[in-house]
Design a protein around this motif. Structure first.
Motif, PDB file in Angstrom:
ATOM      1  N   GLU A   3       0.836  -1.190   0.000  1.00  0.00           N
ATOM      2  CA  GLU A   3       0.000   0.000   0.000  1.00  0.00           C
ATOM      3  C   GLU A   3       0.871   1.241   0.000  1.00  0.00           C
ATOM      4  O   GLU A   3       1.975   1.238   0.547  1.00  0.00           O
ATOM      5  N   LEU A   4       0.353   2.292  -0.615  1.00  0.00           N
ATOM      6  CA  LEU A   4       1.033   3.563  -0.715  1.00  0.00           C
ATOM      7  C   LEU A   4      -0.023   4.649  -0.657  1.00  0.00           C
ATOM      8  O   LEU A   4      -1.082   4.509  -1.259  1.00  0.00           O
ATOM      9  N   GLY A   5       0.239   5.742   0.068  1.00  0.00           N
ATOM     10  CA  GLY A   5      -0.746   6.811   0.137  1.00  0.00           C
ATOM     11  C   GLY A   5      -0.122   8.139   0.499  1.00  0.00           C
ATOM     12  O   GLY A   5       0.987   8.197   1.045  1.00  0.00           O
ATOM     13  N   THR A   6      -0.830   9.208   0.193  1.00  0.00           N
ATOM     14  CA  THR A   6      -0.398  10.550   0.526  1.00  0.00           C
ATOM     15  C   THR A   6      -1.607  11.464   0.602  1.00  0.00           C
ATOM     16  O   THR A   6      -2.654  11.170   0.020  1.00  0.00           O
ATOM     17  N   SER A   7      -1.473  12.566   1.332  1.00  0.00           N
ATOM     18  CA  SER A   7      -2.561  13.533   1.475  1.00  0.00           C
ATOM     19  C   SER A   7      -2.021  14.937   1.291  1.00  0.00           C
ATOM     20  O   SER A   7      -0.848  15.210   1.540  1.00  0.00           O
ATOM     21  N   VAL A   8      -2.911  15.832   0.882  1.00  0.00           N
ATOM     22  CA  VAL A   8      -2.568  17.242   0.768  1.00  0.00           C
ATOM     23  C   VAL A   8      -3.792  18.054   1.183  1.00  0.00           C
ATOM     24  O   VAL A   8      -4.922  17.720   0.837  1.00  0.00           O
ATOM     25  N   ASP A   9      -3.565  19.107   1.972  1.00  0.00           N
ATOM     26  CA  ASP A   9      -4.634  20.026   2.339  1.00  0.00           C
ATOM     27  C   ASP A   9      -4.708  21.114   1.270  1.00  0.00           C
ATOM     28  O   ASP A   9      -3.676  21.631   0.823  1.00  0.00           O
ATOM     29  N   ILE A  10      -5.938  21.450   0.878  1.00  0.00           N
ATOM     30  CA  ILE A  10      -6.170  22.363  -0.235  1.00  0.00           C
ATOM     31  C   ILE A  10      -7.062  23.510   0.226  1.00  0.00           C
ATOM     32  O   ILE A  10      -8.070  23.283   0.899  1.00  0.00           O
ATOM     33  N   ASP A  11      -6.711  24.716  -0.173  1.00  0.00           N
ATOM     34  CA  ASP A  11      -7.514  25.891   0.160  1.00  0.00           C
ATOM     35  C   ASP A  11      -8.651  26.040  -0.847  1.00  0.00           C
ATOM     36  O   ASP A  11      -8.678  26.967  -1.664  1.00  0.00           O
ATOM     37  N   ALA A  12      -9.575  25.100  -0.784  1.00  0.00           N
ATOM     38  CA  ALA A  12     -10.765  25.116  -1.637  1.00  0.00           C
ATOM     39  C   ALA A  12     -11.804  24.209  -0.991  1.00  0.00           C
ATOM     40  O   ALA A  12     -11.449  23.253  -0.296  1.00  0.00           O
ATOM     41  N   PRO A  13     -13.082  24.504  -1.207  1.00  0.00           N
ATOM     42  CA  PRO A  13     -14.129  23.646  -0.655  1.00  0.00           C
ATOM     43  C   PRO A  13     -14.049  22.228  -1.229  1.00  0.00           C
ATOM     44  O   PRO A  13     -13.598  22.021  -2.365  1.00  0.00           O
ATOM     45  N   ALA A  14     -14.494  21.262  -0.459  1.00  0.00           N
ATOM     46  CA  ALA A  14     -14.471  19.858  -0.887  1.00  0.00           C
ATOM     47  C   ALA A  14     -15.213  19.657  -2.203  1.00  0.00           C
ATOM     48  O   ALA A  14     -14.785  18.872  -3.045  1.00  0.00           O
ATOM     49  N   GLU A  15     -16.318  20.356  -2.404  1.00  0.00           N
ATOM     50  CA  GLU A  15     -17.097  20.212  -3.640  1.00  0.00           C
ATOM     51  C   GLU A  15     -16.278  20.633  -4.859  1.00  0.00           C
ATOM     52  O   GLU A  15     -16.349  20.008  -5.919  1.00  0.00           O
ATOM     53  N   THR A  16     -15.488  21.690  -4.703  1.00  0.00           N
ATOM     54  CA  THR A  16     -14.642  22.160  -5.802  1.00  0.00           C
ATOM     55  C   THR A  16     -13.552  21.140  -6.112  1.00  0.00           C
ATOM     56  O   THR A  16     -13.288  20.834  -7.281  1.00  0.00           O
ATOM     57  N   VAL A  17     -12.926  20.614  -5.079  1.00  0.00           N
ATOM     58  CA  VAL A  17     -11.878  19.609  -5.270  1.00  0.00           C
ATOM     59  C   VAL A  17     -12.461  18.378  -5.961  1.00  0.00           C
ATOM     60  O   VAL A  17     -11.868  17.843  -6.902  1.00  0.00           O
ATOM     61  N   TRP A  18     -13.631  17.943  -5.530  1.00  0.00           N
ATOM     62  CA  TRP A  18     -14.282  16.789  -6.161  1.00  0.00           C
ATOM     63  C   TRP A  18     -14.546  17.062  -7.638  1.00  0.00           C
ATOM     64  O   TRP A  18     -14.285  16.214  -8.492  1.00  0.00           O
ATOM     65  N   ASP A  19     -15.076  18.238  -7.940  1.00  0.00           N
ATOM     66  CA  ASP A  19     -15.393  18.569  -9.335  1.00  0.00           C
ATOM     67  C   ASP A  19     -14.145  18.530 -10.214  1.00  0.00           C
ATOM     68  O   ASP A  19     -14.191  18.041 -11.344  1.00  0.00           O
ATOM     69  N   VAL A  20     -13.021  19.031  -9.707  1.00  0.00           N
ATOM     70  CA  VAL A  20     -11.765  18.999 -10.466  1.00  0.00           C
ATOM     71  C   VAL A  20     -11.285  17.552 -10.618  1.00  0.00           C
ATOM     72  O   VAL A  20     -10.853  17.139 -11.695  1.00  0.00           O
ATOM     73  N   LEU A  21     -11.383  16.776  -9.547  1.00  0.00           N
ATOM     74  CA  LEU A  21     -10.928  15.382  -9.565  1.00  0.00           C
ATOM     75  C   LEU A  21     -11.634  14.558 -10.634  1.00  0.00           C
ATOM     76  O   LEU A  21     -11.011  13.757 -11.318  1.00  0.00           O
ATOM     77  N   VAL A  22     -12.934  14.739 -10.781  1.00  0.00           N
ATOM     78  CA  VAL A  22     -13.698  13.894 -11.711  1.00  0.00           C
ATOM     79  C   VAL A  22     -13.904  14.526 -13.084  1.00  0.00           C
ATOM     80  O   VAL A  22     -14.553  13.931 -13.945  1.00  0.00           O
ATOM     81  N   ASP A  23     -13.339  15.711 -13.305  1.00  0.00           N
ATOM     82  CA  ASP A  23     -13.402  16.336 -14.628  1.00  0.00           C
ATOM     83  C   ASP A  23     -12.230  15.822 -15.460  1.00  0.00           C
ATOM     84  O   ASP A  23     -11.233  16.518 -15.688  1.00  0.00           O
ATOM     85  N   PHE A  24     -12.347  14.585 -15.899  1.00  0.00           N
ATOM     86  CA  PHE A  24     -11.241  13.928 -16.594  1.00  0.00           C
ATOM     87  C   PHE A  24     -10.830  14.654 -17.872  1.00  0.00           C
ATOM     88  O   PHE A  24      -9.657  14.652 -18.234  1.00  0.00           O
ATOM     89  N   ALA A  25     -11.775  15.294 -18.543  1.00  0.00           N
ATOM     90  CA  ALA A  25     -11.454  15.997 -19.791  1.00  0.00           C
ATOM     91  C   ALA A  25     -10.485  17.152 -19.550  1.00  0.00           C
ATOM     92  O   ALA A  25      -9.728  17.534 -20.449  1.00  0.00           O
ATOM     93  N   ALA A  26     -10.472  17.706 -18.336  1.00  0.00           N
ATOM     94  CA  ALA A  26      -9.596  18.843 -18.028  1.00  0.00           C
ATOM     95  C   ALA A  26      -8.226  18.415 -17.495  1.00  0.00           C
ATOM     96  O   ALA A  26      -7.367  19.268 -17.259  1.00  0.00           O
ATOM     97  N   TYR A  27      -7.980  17.132 -17.327  1.00  0.00           N
ATOM     98  CA  TYR A  27      -6.694  16.678 -16.781  1.00  0.00           C
ATOM     99  C   TYR A  27      -5.487  17.224 -17.545  1.00  0.00           C
ATOM    100  O   TYR A  27      -4.481  17.573 -16.929  1.00  0.00           O
ATOM    101  N   PRO A  28      -5.514  17.317 -18.882  1.00  0.00           N
ATOM    102  CA  PRO A  28      -4.335  17.838 -19.585  1.00  0.00           C
ATOM    103  C   PRO A  28      -3.937  19.252 -19.142  1.00  0.00           C
ATOM    104  O   PRO A  28      -2.782  19.640 -19.294  1.00  0.00           O
ATOM    105  N   GLU A  29      -4.870  20.006 -18.554  1.00  0.00           N
ATOM    106  CA  GLU A  29      -4.565  21.362 -18.103  1.00  0.00           C
ATOM    107  C   GLU A  29      -3.680  21.371 -16.858  1.00  0.00           C
ATOM    108  O   GLU A  29      -2.990  22.354 -16.603  1.00  0.00           O
TER     109      GLU A  29
END
Length: 125
Positions: A3-29
């Motif tokens: 097993e391998l894992g890591t975490s990072v705290d982000i200055d953004a609401p959880a909903e925003t982070v989720w939206d970026v995570l699952v917006d696969f089309a925007a990954y190249p950005e």
């Protein structure tokens, strides 16, 4: 199993982070190592391919096990199911005050070399 894992705290609401995570089309950005096609929905099949900064990594086609707004989890197999399996998990935790924590973890199992499966090498980098 390794097993391998890591975490990072982000200055953004959880909903925003989720939206970026699952917006696969925007990954190249923002992600030069990974290209993902498909939909983050339980039971869906994704195609996870190397980006321009990930030479030599294979393409694999994991199945989404969970995508509920706080956890994205998929299970992939390299070459043959059961030979080398890897489960990748992203969790998004709401820390309050428009902050969140993104945790990424991998578990890998290799039937031929159970002591050598390493989620930090090859596919699971």
């Amino acid at each position: 199993m390794k097993e391998l894992g890591t975490s990072v705290d982000i200055d953004a609401p959880a909903e925003t982070v989720w939206d970026v995570l699952v917006d696969f089309a925007a990954y190249p950005e923002w992600n030069p190592r990974t290209r993902i096609t498909g939909t983050a929905a339980e039971g869906e099949r994704l195609v996870v391919a190397p980006g321009p900064d990930a030479e030599g990594m294979p393409t694999f086609r994991p199945t989404v096990l969970r995508a509920d707004g706080t956890e994205l989890r998929w299970l992939g197999h390299l070459y043959v199911r059961g030979l080398f399996d890897g489960e990748h998990v992203f969790t998004v935790d709401d820390l309050g005050d428009d902050r969140s924590r993104l945790t990424q973890s991998d578990s890998a199992y290799c039937r031929l070399f159970p002591d050598r499966a390493d989620p930090g090498v090859g596919v699971y980098r």
